[in-house]
Design a protein around this motif. Structure first.
Motif, PDB file in Angstrom:
ATOM      1  N   GLU A  70       0.805  -1.231   0.000  1.00 42.16           N
ATOM      2  CA  GLU A  70       0.000   0.000   0.000  1.00 42.16           C
ATOM      3  C   GLU A  70       0.834   1.275   0.000  1.00 42.16           C
ATOM      4  OE1 GLU A  70      -2.816  -0.061   3.146  1.00 42.16           O
ATOM      5  OE2 GLU A  70      -4.275  -1.173   1.949  1.00 42.16           O
ATOM      6  N   GLU A  71       2.021   1.179   0.561  1.00 45.78           N
ATOM      7  CA  GLU A  71       2.908   2.347   0.604  1.00 45.78           C
ATOM      8  C   GLU A  71       3.359   2.747  -0.807  1.00 45.78           C
ATOM      9  OE1 GLU A  71       3.842   4.272   2.985  1.00 45.78           O
ATOM     10  OE2 GLU A  71       5.663   5.240   2.229  1.00 45.78           O
ATOM     11  N   LEU A  72       3.351   1.811  -1.706  1.00 46.04           N
ATOM     12  CA  LEU A  72       3.773   1.941  -3.106  1.00 46.04           C
ATOM     13  C   LEU A  72       5.291   2.023  -3.264  1.00 46.04           C
ATOM     14  CD1 LEU A  72       1.133   4.204  -4.883  1.00 46.04           C
ATOM     15  CD2 LEU A  72       1.583   1.777  -5.292  1.00 46.04           C
ATOM     16  N   VAL A  73       5.930   2.864  -2.497  1.00 42.09           N
ATOM     17  CA  VAL A  73       7.392   2.939  -2.552  1.00 42.09           C
ATOM     18  C   VAL A  73       7.939   1.618  -1.987  1.00 42.09           C
ATOM     19  CG1 VAL A  73       9.418   4.147  -1.634  1.00 42.09           C
ATOM     20  CG2 VAL A  73       7.392   5.427  -2.351  1.00 42.09           C
ATOM     21  N   PRO A  74       8.823   0.938  -2.733  1.00 34.17           N
ATOM     22  CA  PRO A  74       9.210  -0.412  -2.301  1.00 34.17           C
ATOM     23  C   PRO A  74      10.092  -0.425  -1.057  1.00 34.17           C
ATOM     24  CG  PRO A  74      10.522   0.263  -4.195  1.00 34.17           C
ATOM     25  CD  PRO A  74       9.481   1.334  -4.001  1.00 34.17           C
ATOM     26  N   VAL A  75       9.971  -1.510  -0.304  1.00 35.54           N
ATOM     27  CA  VAL A  75      10.991  -1.815   0.697  1.00 35.54           C
ATOM     28  C   VAL A  75      12.295  -2.025  -0.072  1.00 35.54           C
ATOM     29  CG1 VAL A  75      11.716  -3.519   2.413  1.00 35.54           C
ATOM     30  CG2 VAL A  75       9.318  -2.795   2.278  1.00 35.54           C
ATOM     31  N   TRP A  76      13.420  -1.656   0.509  1.00 36.97           N
ATOM     32  CA  TRP A  76      14.676  -1.610  -0.265  1.00 36.97           C
ATOM     33  C   TRP A  76      15.085  -2.958  -0.831  1.00 36.97           C
ATOM     34  CZ3 TRP A  76      19.724  -3.493   0.879  1.00 36.97           C
ATOM     35  CH2 TRP A  76      19.817  -4.217   2.079  1.00 36.97           C
ATOM     36  N   ASP A  77      14.645  -4.027  -0.189  1.00 39.95           N
ATOM     37  CA  ASP A  77      14.907  -5.365  -0.729  1.00 39.95           C
ATOM     38  C   ASP A  77      13.625  -6.160  -0.528  1.00 39.95           C
ATOM     39  OD1 ASP A  77      15.759  -8.169  -0.958  1.00 39.95           O
ATOM     40  OD2 ASP A  77      17.781  -7.327  -1.048  1.00 39.95           O
ATOM     41  N   PHE A  78      13.142  -6.791  -1.608  1.00 38.62           N
ATOM     42  CA  PHE A  78      11.855  -7.491  -1.538  1.00 38.62           C
ATOM     43  C   PHE A  78      11.952  -8.804  -0.760  1.00 38.62           C
ATOM     44  CE2 PHE A  78      11.158  -5.086  -5.621  1.00 38.62           C
ATOM     45  CZ  PHE A  78      10.095  -4.312  -5.183  1.00 38.62           C
ATOM     46  N   ARG A  79      13.150  -9.254  -0.454  1.00 40.55           N
ATOM     47  CA  ARG A  79      13.281 -10.534   0.255  1.00 40.55           C
ATOM     48  C   ARG A  79      14.040 -10.378   1.568  1.00 40.55           C
ATOM     49  NH1 ARG A  79      14.898 -14.149  -4.938  1.00 40.55           N
ATOM     50  NH2 ARG A  79      12.901 -13.943  -5.990  1.00 40.55           N
ATOM     51  N   LEU A  80      13.596  -9.440   2.375  1.00 42.11           N
ATOM     52  CA  LEU A  80      14.201  -9.293   3.697  1.00 42.11           C
ATOM     53  C   LEU A  80      13.695 -10.399   4.610  1.00 42.11           C
ATOM     54  CD1 LEU A  80      14.005  -5.470   4.459  1.00 42.11           C
ATOM     55  CD2 LEU A  80      15.978  -6.817   3.704  1.00 42.11           C
ATOM     56  N   GLU A  81      14.590 -10.900   5.437  1.00 38.85           N
ATOM     57  CA  GLU A  81      14.122 -11.876   6.431  1.00 38.85           C
ATOM     58  C   GLU A  81      13.483 -11.115   7.584  1.00 38.85           C
ATOM     59  OE1 GLU A  81      17.999 -13.141   6.915  1.00 38.85           O
ATOM     60  OE2 GLU A  81      17.986 -13.907   4.867  1.00 38.85           O
ATOM     61  N   GLY A 103      12.737  -9.491  11.011  1.00 41.47           N
ATOM     62  CA  GLY A 103      13.675  -8.859  11.933  1.00 41.47           C
ATOM     63  C   GLY A 103      14.498  -7.774  11.267  1.00 41.47           C
ATOM     64  N   ASN A 104      14.533  -7.763   9.928  1.00 34.48           N
ATOM     65  CA  ASN A 104      15.247  -6.693   9.234  1.00 34.48           C
ATOM     66  C   ASN A 104      14.346  -5.473   9.108  1.00 34.48           C
ATOM     67  OD1 ASN A 104      17.996  -7.579   7.974  1.00 34.48           O
ATOM     68  ND2 ASN A 104      16.625  -9.344   7.864  1.00 34.48           N
ATOM     69  N   VAL A 151      20.445   3.564   1.257  1.00 38.21           N
ATOM     70  CA  VAL A 151      21.870   3.350   1.009  1.00 38.21           C
ATOM     71  C   VAL A 151      22.307   2.134   1.805  1.00 38.21           C
ATOM     72  CG1 VAL A 151      22.404   5.695   0.348  1.00 38.21           C
ATOM     73  CG2 VAL A 151      22.422   5.119   2.739  1.00 38.21           C
ATOM     74  N   GLY A 152      22.875   1.196   1.116  1.00 40.65           N
ATOM     75  CA  GLY A 152      23.253  -0.063   1.755  1.00 40.65           C
ATOM     76  C   GLY A 152      24.539   0.064   2.538  1.00 40.65           C
ATOM     77  N   THR A 153      24.765  -0.894   3.406  1.00 37.74           N
ATOM     78  CA  THR A 153      25.967  -0.874   4.234  1.00 37.74           C
ATOM     79  C   THR A 153      26.965  -1.946   3.828  1.00 37.74           C
ATOM     80  OG1 THR A 153      25.044  -2.449   5.761  1.00 37.74           O
ATOM     81  CG2 THR A 153      24.654  -0.120   6.228  1.00 37.74           C
ATOM     82  N   ARG A 154      26.609  -2.749   2.855  1.00 35.84           N
ATOM     83  CA  ARG A 154      27.405  -3.916   2.443  1.00 35.84           C
ATOM     84  C   ARG A 154      27.370  -5.016   3.487  1.00 35.84           C
ATOM     85  NH1 ARG A 154      32.080  -2.320  -1.841  1.00 35.84           N
ATOM     86  NH2 ARG A 154      30.616  -1.222  -3.163  1.00 35.84           N
ATOM     87  N   GLN A 155      26.718  -4.802   4.597  1.00 36.44           N
ATOM     88  CA  GLN A 155      26.440  -5.900   5.519  1.00 36.44           C
ATOM     89  C   GLN A 155      24.993  -6.347   5.335  1.00 36.44           C
ATOM     90  OE1 GLN A 155      28.408  -3.223   7.062  1.00 36.44           O
ATOM     91  NE2 GLN A 155      30.018  -4.570   6.328  1.00 36.44           N
ATOM     92  N   GLY A 156      24.384  -5.914   4.260  1.00 31.93           N
ATOM     93  CA  GLY A 156      23.012  -6.312   3.980  1.00 31.93           C
ATOM     94  C   GLY A 156      21.992  -5.492   4.738  1.00 31.93           C
ATOM     95  N   GLU A 157      22.453  -4.383   5.337  1.00 35.14           N
ATOM     96  CA  GLU A 157      21.522  -3.500   6.032  1.00 35.14           C
ATOM     97  C   GLU A 157      21.294  -2.259   5.179  1.00 35.14           C
ATOM     98  OE1 GLU A 157      23.673  -2.791   9.567  1.00 35.14           O
ATOM     99  OE2 GLU A 157      23.646  -4.898  10.131  1.00 35.14           O
ATOM    100  N   ALA A 158      20.369  -1.426   5.627  1.00 37.26           N
ATOM    101  CA  ALA A 158      20.093  -0.222   4.855  1.00 37.26           C
ATOM    102  C   ALA A 158      19.726   0.908   5.789  1.00 37.26           C
ATOM    103  CB  ALA A 158      18.942  -0.476   3.890  1.00 37.26           C
TER     104      ALA A 158
END
Ligand code: GLY
Length: 391
Positions: A282-293, A295-296, A357-364
């Motif tokens: 519903e937000e329309l703007v995507p979550v930065w990664d569509f396959r977050l586990e 807890g992220n 902006v990613g952190t290269r540890q898979g965070e944003a």
């Protein structure tokens, strides 16, 4: 309740996109003289204070300065004010230095850098010094082509082999191919176009998965060129689905189709776009990664939304967007023009809040991003009928 639109609504309840574009023009008018006085990458910043991002223009990591020159080109298109071109002209010596004396310290994003500077300025002013800069940049980019493996190496000096970046291609590179198509059309030398096609074919073969998602990165054996498997630097993990990487692919493949008329590139763009839109909530703007586990932190990426809009506009221009895509396009633009995303404060240099902006540890984490600002401004410009000719 939806946050308010940043401008008065028109009688049909939609945002007045021309008025929103003019706010982008105003910020560009403020930003350009400071960038010209001290050229830097101005990549991103949590407060939109881009000069705080301390990276030199000539740094090998700089991929972003030209989002501001691109905004200058769009502002010129909107206003016809030669002041914008005059500001941009002043950057020519440093753009020439980057692909002259400093050519070894460059990477694949010469496409972003020189399409949105040299090609744009040549098209807008006819000034042949920009044509020559663009051709020189295309030659340096073409030198990154690795025949064993048939891809353009993404990062690191091309002569360095003792690095994790040797043998690495990334999805974002598709956006750098238009510089090569332009160089062949302009010079008559087919070499650039042939390299772009080979790189795009390799990307299609190895990056696009059967479920219409993409790897961010892919490795090839340095000696044999054999595919070694997917990798990740932008998204959450190797098998995840980075929203911005998908948007680069949606736009990159349709641009490849526009230059080659190869239906396989179009089909890839359409399938990725349909999947991307199907994953929006519903937000329309995507979550930065569509396959977050679980807890992220489900941080949104406004820049991915802006790039996706540009991809749909290109599909529309070529006659291949579905009605549903058109509806999403309008809804996404409208969403990005609300006050929680669009920063209307003239004191803030940034335009679009909540880029990832990613952190290269898979965070944003969130920031204003120069690329988010640019692609939103381009989307607004195109939506009101201005020509964007540099891709
Ligand atoms: N091209 C780098 C990024 O999208 O973050």
């Amino acid at each position: 309740m939806n946050p308010p639109l940043v401008v008065e609504t028109k009688s049909d309840g939609c945002a007045d996109l021309a008025a929103v574009l003019d706010r982008c023009v105003d910020k560009t008018r403020r930003n350009l003289p400071d960038l010209v006085a001290k050229p830097a990458s101005w990549s991103r910043d949590p407060r939109g204070e881009y000069p705080a991002w301390d990276e030199a223009f000539l740094s090998i990591h700089n991929w972003t300065t030209s989002f501001f020159t691109g905004m200058g080109a769009l502002a010129f298109q909107r206003t016809g004010d030669p002041w914008f071109l005059g500001q941009l002209e002043k950057l020519l010596p440093i753009y020439d230095e980057k692909i002259g004396q400093c050519a070894d310290e460059t990477m694949h994003d010469l496409g972003f850098l020189y399409s949105l500077y040299s090609v744009a300025l040549f098209k807008l002013s006819g000034e042949r010094r920009h044509r020559q800069s663009g051709l020189n940049a295309a030659a340096v980019l073409a030198d990154r082509f690795v025949p064993q493996g048939q891809y353009i190496r993404a990062w690191g000096r091309v002569d360095e082999r003792d690095t994790e970046y040797a043998g690495l291609a990334i999805i974002d590179s598709l956006m750098n191919m238009p510089l090569l198509y332009w160089a062949s059309a302009e010079s008559g030398d087919p070499k650039f176009r042939e390299i772009a096609i080979k790189h795009t074919d390799t990307t299609l073969r190895h990056f696009v998965r059967a479920d219409a998602s993409v790897f961010h990165a892919f490795r090839f054996d340095l000696v044999t060129g054999e595919p070694a498997g997917g990798d990740n630097y932008g998204g959450h993990s190797i098998e995840s689905q980075w929203a911005r990487g998908t948007a680069w692919a949606m736009y990159g493949f349709v641009l490849a189709f526009s230059h080659t008329k190869n239906r396989r590139y179009l089909d890839a763009s359409v399938v990725l776009t349909e999947r991307f839109l199907g994953l929006l909530d519903e937000e329309l703007v995507p979550v930065w990664d569509f396959r977050l586990e679980q807890g992220n932190d489900p941080v949104r990426d406004s820049s991915a939304a802006a790039i996706a809009v540009c991809a749909i506009q290109e599909l529309e221009a070529l006659g291949w967007a579905t009605g549903v895509m058109g509806e999403y396009k309008r809804a996404l633009i409208e969403r990005l023009c609300r006050a929680d995303y669009f920063d209307r404060d003239p004191a803030c240099r940034g335009i679009l809040r909540n880029g990832q902006v990613g952190t290269r540890q898979g965070e944003a984490r969130n920031a204003y991003t120069s690329w988010g600002d640019y692609f939103l401004m381009q989307a607004l410009a195109r939506e009101i009928g201005l020509e964007v000719s540099w891709w």
